[in-house]
Design a protein around this motif. Sequence first.
Motif, PDB file in Angstrom:
ATOM      1  N   PRO A   1      26.030  27.277  37.416  1.00  0.00           N
ATOM      2  CA  PRO A   1      26.844  27.634  36.247  1.00  0.00           C
ATOM      3  C   PRO A   1      26.362  28.927  35.599  1.00  0.00           C
ATOM      4  CG  PRO A   1      26.238  25.325  36.186  1.00  0.00           C
ATOM      5  CD  PRO A   1      25.440  25.942  37.297  1.00  0.00           C
ATOM      6  N   GLY A   2      27.320  29.773  35.253  1.00  0.00           N
ATOM      7  CA  GLY A   2      27.001  31.028  34.582  1.00  0.00           C
ATOM      8  C   GLY A   2      26.669  32.179  35.502  1.00  0.00           C
ATOM      9  N   ARG A   3      26.510  31.899  36.793  1.00  0.00           N
ATOM     10  CA  ARG A   3      26.101  32.967  37.711  1.00  0.00           C
ATOM     11  C   ARG A   3      27.275  33.802  38.218  1.00  0.00           C
ATOM     12  NH1 ARG A   3      22.394  32.574  43.267  1.00  0.00           N
ATOM     13  NH2 ARG A   3      22.987  34.645  44.036  1.00  0.00           N
ATOM     14  N   TYR A   4      28.449  33.198  38.303  1.00  0.00           N
ATOM     15  CA  TYR A   4      29.576  33.853  38.963  1.00  0.00           C
ATOM     16  C   TYR A   4      30.706  34.131  37.981  1.00  0.00           C
ATOM     17  CZ  TYR A   4      27.032  31.969  42.966  1.00  0.00           C
ATOM     18  OH  TYR A   4      26.048  31.637  43.870  1.00  0.00           O
ATOM     19  N   ARG A   5      31.483  35.153  38.300  1.00  0.00           N
ATOM     20  CA  ARG A   5      32.628  35.533  37.470  1.00  0.00           C
ATOM     21  C   ARG A   5      33.874  35.605  38.341  1.00  0.00           C
ATOM     22  NH1 ARG A   5      33.640  37.097  32.399  1.00  0.00           N
ATOM     23  NH2 ARG A   5      34.928  38.896  31.836  1.00  0.00           N
ATOM     24  N   LEU A   6      34.876  34.832  37.959  1.00  0.00           N
ATOM     25  CA  LEU A   6      36.170  34.900  38.622  1.00  0.00           C
ATOM     26  C   LEU A   6      36.927  36.101  38.073  1.00  0.00           C
ATOM     27  CD1 LEU A   6      38.601  33.746  40.275  1.00  0.00           C
ATOM     28  CD2 LEU A   6      39.169  32.399  38.230  1.00  0.00           C
ATOM     29  N   ILE A   7      37.315  36.997  38.962  1.00  0.00           N
ATOM     30  CA  ILE A   7      38.158  38.123  38.568  1.00  0.00           C
ATOM     31  C   ILE A   7      39.573  37.822  39.047  1.00  0.00           C
ATOM     32  CG2 ILE A   7      38.591  40.584  38.739  1.00  0.00           C
ATOM     33  CD1 ILE A   7      36.033  39.798  37.193  1.00  0.00           C
ATOM     34  N   ALA A   8      40.483  37.734  38.106  1.00  0.00           N
ATOM     35  CA  ALA A   8      41.861  37.369  38.414  1.00  0.00           C
ATOM     36  C   ALA A   8      42.790  38.369  37.740  1.00  0.00           C
ATOM     37  CB  ALA A   8      42.155  35.946  37.934  1.00  0.00           C
ATOM     38  N   ALA A   9      44.081  38.176  37.943  1.00  0.00           N
ATOM     39  CA  ALA A   9      45.121  38.939  37.247  1.00  0.00           C
ATOM     40  C   ALA A   9      46.281  37.985  37.059  1.00  0.00           C
ATOM     41  CB  ALA A   9      45.545  40.160  38.054  1.00  0.00           C
ATOM     42  N   ARG A  10      46.764  37.879  35.841  1.00  0.00           N
ATOM     43  CA  ARG A  10      47.848  36.921  35.571  1.00  0.00           C
ATOM     44  C   ARG A  10      49.123  37.284  36.334  1.00  0.00           C
ATOM     45  NH1 ARG A  10      46.145  33.452  31.783  1.00  0.00           N
ATOM     46  NH2 ARG A  10      44.727  34.136  30.140  1.00  0.00           N
TER      47      ARG A  10
ATOM     48  N   HIS B   1      48.149  48.669  38.965  1.00  0.00           N
ATOM     49  CA  HIS B   1      47.003  49.316  39.616  1.00  0.00           C
ATOM     50  C   HIS B   1      47.539  50.384  40.551  1.00  0.00           C
ATOM     51  CE1 HIS B   1      47.834  47.230  43.428  1.00  0.00           C
ATOM     52  NE2 HIS B   1      48.042  46.143  42.706  1.00  0.00           N
ATOM     53  N   ASP B   2      46.641  51.244  41.021  1.00  0.00           N
ATOM     54  CA  ASP B   2      47.041  52.240  42.004  1.00  0.00           C
ATOM     55  C   ASP B   2      46.571  51.791  43.383  1.00  0.00           C
ATOM     56  OD1 ASP B   2      44.292  52.709  42.078  1.00  0.00           O
ATOM     57  OD2 ASP B   2      44.420  54.529  40.852  1.00  0.00           O
ATOM     58  N   ALA B   3      46.602  52.677  44.351  1.00  0.00           N
ATOM     59  CA  ALA B   3      46.189  52.312  45.713  1.00  0.00           C
ATOM     60  C   ALA B   3      44.694  52.075  45.805  1.00  0.00           C
ATOM     61  CB  ALA B   3      46.600  53.415  46.687  1.00  0.00           C
ATOM     62  N   ASN B   4      43.978  52.436  44.762  1.00  0.00           N
ATOM     63  CA  ASN B   4      42.526  52.389  44.804  1.00  0.00           C
ATOM     64  C   ASN B   4      41.959  51.039  44.394  1.00  0.00           C
ATOM     65  OD1 ASN B   4      40.139  53.733  45.373  1.00  0.00           O
ATOM     66  ND2 ASN B   4      39.855  54.423  43.262  1.00  0.00           N
ATOM     67  N   SER B   5      42.482  50.438  43.317  1.00  0.00           N
ATOM     68  CA  SER B   5      41.846  49.216  42.832  1.00  0.00           C
ATOM     69  C   SER B   5      42.605  48.624  41.654  1.00  0.00           C
ATOM     70  CB  SER B   5      40.415  49.528  42.365  1.00  0.00           C
ATOM     71  OG  SER B   5      39.755  48.368  41.900  1.00  0.00           O
ATOM     72  N   TRP B   6      42.398  47.330  41.449  1.00  0.00           N
ATOM     73  CA  TRP B   6      42.729  46.690  40.182  1.00  0.00           C
ATOM     74  C   TRP B   6      41.751  47.210  39.126  1.00  0.00           C
ATOM     75  CZ3 TRP B   6      46.704  43.086  39.539  1.00  0.00           C
ATOM     76  CH2 TRP B   6      47.310  42.606  40.711  1.00  0.00           C
ATOM     77  N   THR B   7      42.210  47.374  37.900  1.00  0.00           N
ATOM     78  CA  THR B   7      41.378  47.932  36.842  1.00  0.00           C
ATOM     79  C   THR B   7      41.342  47.006  35.636  1.00  0.00           C
ATOM     80  OG1 THR B   7      43.280  49.170  35.996  1.00  0.00           O
ATOM     81  CG2 THR B   7      41.836  50.305  37.559  1.00  0.00           C
ATOM     82  N   PHE B   8      40.309  47.187  34.826  1.00  0.00           N
ATOM     83  CA  PHE B   8      40.107  46.333  33.651  1.00  0.00           C
ATOM     84  C   PHE B   8      40.641  47.015  32.394  1.00  0.00           C
ATOM     85  CE2 PHE B   8      36.870  45.004  36.734  1.00  0.00           C
ATOM     86  CZ  PHE B   8      37.218  43.660  36.837  1.00  0.00           C
ATOM     87  N   ASP B   9      41.892  47.473  32.475  1.00  0.00           N
ATOM     88  CA  ASP B   9      42.452  48.226  31.365  1.00  0.00           C
ATOM     89  C   ASP B   9      42.846  47.350  30.184  1.00  0.00           C
ATOM     90  OD1 ASP B   9      44.315  47.903  33.809  1.00  0.00           O
ATOM     91  OD2 ASP B   9      45.729  47.956  32.151  1.00  0.00           O
TER      92      ASP B   9
ATOM     93  N   VAL C   1      36.588  48.511  30.540  1.00  0.00           N
ATOM     94  CA  VAL C   1      35.412  48.057  31.299  1.00  0.00           C
ATOM     95  C   VAL C   1      35.273  46.554  31.153  1.00  0.00           C
ATOM     96  CG1 VAL C   1      32.880  48.179  31.441  1.00  0.00           C
ATOM     97  CG2 VAL C   1      34.209  50.260  31.055  1.00  0.00           C
ATOM     98  N   ASP C   2      35.054  45.851  32.271  1.00  0.00           N
ATOM     99  CA  ASP C   2      34.822  44.411  32.176  1.00  0.00           C
ATOM    100  C   ASP C   2      33.556  44.164  31.367  1.00  0.00           C
ATOM    101  OD1 ASP C   2      35.402  41.546  33.453  1.00  0.00           O
ATOM    102  OD2 ASP C   2      33.238  41.895  33.511  1.00  0.00           O
ATOM    103  N   PRO C   3      33.626  43.326  30.324  1.00  0.00           N
ATOM    104  CA  PRO C   3      32.486  43.185  29.416  1.00  0.00           C
ATOM    105  C   PRO C   3      31.280  42.498  30.016  1.00  0.00           C
ATOM    106  CG  PRO C   3      34.214  41.612  28.861  1.00  0.00           C
ATOM    107  CD  PRO C   3      34.787  42.530  29.901  1.00  0.00           C
ATOM    108  N   VAL C   4      31.453  41.780  31.106  1.00  0.00           N
ATOM    109  CA  VAL C   4      30.321  41.094  31.749  1.00  0.00           C
ATOM    110  C   VAL C   4      29.764  41.914  32.903  1.00  0.00           C
ATOM    111  CG1 VAL C   4      29.636  39.042  33.057  1.00  0.00           C
ATOM    112  CG2 VAL C   4      31.094  38.801  31.041  1.00  0.00           C
ATOM    113  N   LEU C   5      30.630  42.415  33.757  1.00  0.00           N
ATOM    114  CA  LEU C   5      30.180  43.164  34.929  1.00  0.00           C
ATOM    115  C   LEU C   5      29.895  44.630  34.619  1.00  0.00           C
ATOM    116  CD1 LEU C   5      32.690  41.712  37.558  1.00  0.00           C
ATOM    117  CD2 LEU C   5      30.342  40.978  37.108  1.00  0.00           C
TER     118      LEU C   5
END
Length: 343
Positions: free
Chosen positions: A34-43, A73-81, A87-91
């Motif tokens: 618990p607490g070690r991993y972060r799920l990155i998702a997009a609704r 997102h663009d062809a490069n990546s999903w972003t934390f806008d 910026v993702d506050p944890v990562l």
Amino acid sequence: MAEKGYVEKSFNRDTNYINDRITADGSSGWPVEPGRYRLIAARACPWANRTIIVRRLLGLEDAISMGLAGPTHDANSWTFDLDPGGVDPVLGIPRLKDAFEKRQPGYPRGITVPAIVDIPSGEVVTNDFPRITEDFFFQWKKFHREGAPDLWPADRREEMEQVMRRIYTEINNGVYRCGFAGEQQAYDEAYDRLFTALDWVSERLEGQRYLMGDSITEADVRLFTTLARFDPVYHGHFKCNRSKLSEMPVLWAYARDLFTTPGFGDTTDFAQIKKHYYVVHHDVNPTGIVPDGPDLSNWLDPHGREKLGGSPFGQGTPPGAIPEGERVSPEGNPLLGPDGLVR
């Protein structure tokens, strides 16, 4: 970077994922912690929406934190806008690609959600979306909430996996096969396959409340995320237009039943869904115009599925309150109350 095109002569999904697993016994090298991993998702994304639903149904919010990428997102990546400063506050990263590059410099494949990131190292552990929700159930069981539903009933598992396989190939992926078809024959074949499968699940659901019987399972989660996007996106944008969902009586009632079940409608952001598809798929929708419709109020019409019996959570209980920071906004889903729950 040049904008990525989505239309192909005949669409084939790249399913070569980072398929490491997080396991209860740690034998994979990634132990449940618990607490070690972060799920990155997009609704916006149906594959990621599954993980958001299952995490909530099982009560894993305290064990696995969640970061949300924005809908475009663009062809490069999903972003934390969506986060302050982008910026993702944890990562502490602005782009999901950074976590893939940390794991494998020069990562050559698509940057996809959902992904699970190891917080201490900043590396992606896996983006193998079907296995993520399966492992949420089997590997993280020690941290499920009291009353969590049995999403993988042992006595139905073999049949359920067959049902889910057809739902994935013919419906979840079938809408994309229609939408990204670059030739008429490929589209015609995809269209026929999709609606053959939708007729099949409709017939299956005529006499039972859920896909596997009297309570929700992983199979229902996997079907719901496609149905929720059908009228706002797939019917028009992907040319899946034999019928709207709201014109398919059994599936429409079933979808509304799930929508009003805690964990489903309260994790659905219609605004982000529409913005993602209509803006990102520029070769399908060159203007980038996002339609204002459809009217969403009919999602709250009585569904009448209670007459079939059963209970969504079986012997379990509904999930509790949604943490304030994880609630869908009123702009994203106007059918939710101030507590983030379906009104």
